[in-house]
Motif scaffolding. Structure first.
Motif, PDB file in Angstrom:
ATOM      1  N   ILE A 130      -1.856   0.823 -11.744  1.00  0.00           N
ATOM      2  CA  ILE A 130      -2.622   0.046 -12.092  1.00  0.00           C
ATOM      3  C   ILE A 130      -3.675   0.912 -13.144  1.00  0.00           C
ATOM      4  N   TYR A 135       1.181  -0.615 -13.987  1.00  0.00           N
ATOM      5  CA  TYR A 135       1.478  -1.741 -13.199  1.00  0.00           C
ATOM      6  C   TYR A 135       0.240  -2.958 -13.716  1.00  0.00           C
ATOM      7  N   ARG A 136       0.518  -4.058 -13.282  1.00  0.00           N
ATOM      8  CA  ARG A 136      -0.272  -5.213 -13.835  1.00  0.00           C
ATOM      9  C   ARG A 136      -1.802  -4.970 -13.086  1.00  0.00           C
ATOM     10  N   ALA A 137      -2.780  -5.385 -13.965  1.00  0.00           N
ATOM     11  CA  ALA A 137      -3.996  -5.198 -13.372  1.00  0.00           C
ATOM     12  C   ALA A 137      -4.404  -6.622 -12.639  1.00  0.00           C
ATOM     13  N   ASP A 138      -3.529  -7.625 -12.595  1.00  0.00           N
ATOM     14  CA  ASP A 138      -3.817  -8.736 -11.773  1.00  0.00           C
ATOM     15  C   ASP A 138      -3.262  -9.195 -10.570  1.00  0.00           C
ATOM     16  N   MET A 139      -3.055  -7.980  -9.888  1.00  0.00           N
ATOM     17  CA  MET A 139      -2.636  -7.992  -8.604  1.00  0.00           C
ATOM     18  C   MET A 139      -3.563  -7.418  -7.511  1.00  0.00           C
ATOM     19  N   ASN A 140      -3.114  -8.041  -6.433  1.00  0.00           N
ATOM     20  CA  ASN A 140      -4.027  -7.369  -5.262  1.00  0.00           C
ATOM     21  C   ASN A 140      -3.158  -6.552  -4.564  1.00  0.00           C
ATOM     22  N   THR A 185       3.830  -3.801 -16.147  1.00  0.00           N
ATOM     23  CA  THR A 185       3.611  -4.028 -17.548  1.00  0.00           C
ATOM     24  C   THR A 185       4.623  -3.627 -18.346  1.00  0.00           C
TER      25      THR A 185
END
Length: 210
Positions: A130, A135-140, A185
């Motif tokens: 992230i 990697y996507r920033a909107d993940m947990n 991403t």
């Protein structure tokens, strides 16, 4: 002699599962008596427990070196897949189920490794990915790390993936590629495709972020 017993037991357990391997078989393969084995171990579960101790320690050392030697988190996690696949088809699908059902102390040790070192390694990988924009920033990250950890056991579930229909190699590959692709991403996909294409021995398949 103790190390020889552990090495041979590991080979047999991984190939045939634990329940089907007897102390007699271990002794026969080593050309020694059962009495010699019992001089070092009280029973098969003690052998299994120490086999798992040694195996998880080696795995962690390999993973630590991998983190140091890889260029980015995408390469790192796919190198873990390569490490898992080296002997995937030589691992009995009964292995983990045998340990879970019949050898509680050994399974408790595996769970500690899974919940500790593996969980931490995956979480750190996701967090680095992230930060690097791969990697996507909107993940947990905690939820995704938990998902990946549980996939490890899932691959050994014979009810879901019967060994006469699926190889361990293919199951592990599908699970981890699906996992990684869900996090990428556009920048991450560029790195991922470079890595996947580099490793193809036949015509490469380009995965697109859709």
């Amino acid at each position: 002699m103790k190390e020889r017993i552990l090495a041979e037991a590991e080979r047999l357990f991984w190939k045939f599962g634990v329940r089907s391997v007897t102390m007699e078989e271990i002794a026969k393969q080593l050309g020694i008596s059962k009495k010699t084995i019992y001089q070092h171990f009280s029973d098969k579960e003690q052998i299994l427990y120490q086999v798992i101790q040694h195996k998880t320690s080696r795995n962690q050392s390999e993973m630590d070196c991998m983190v140091t030697d890889t260029a980015n988190p995408v390469e790192e996690i796919l190198n873990v897949l390569n490490m898992m696949q080296k002997n995937a088809d030589q691992v009995s699908p009964n292995l983990l189920m045998d340990i879970k059902r019949y050898y509680p102390q050994a399974f408790s040790l595996f769970r500690q490794y899974k919940e500790g070192q593996i969980m931490r390694s995956i979480l750190e990988n996701i967090q680095k990915g992230i930060l690097q924009g791969l990697y996507r920033a909107d993940m947990n990250p905690a939820i995704l790390a938990r998902l990946r950890v549980e996939q490890i056991e899932l691959a050994f579930n014979h009810d879901l993936f019967p060994s006469d229909q699926y190889s361990m190699h293919d199951v592990q590959a599908e699970l981890i590629h699906h996992f990684v692709r869900g996090m990428l991403t556009e920048k991450g996909f560029e790195v991922y495709n470079q890595y996947v294409n580099k490793g193809k021995e036949i015509q490469p398949i380009i995965y697109e972020n859709k």
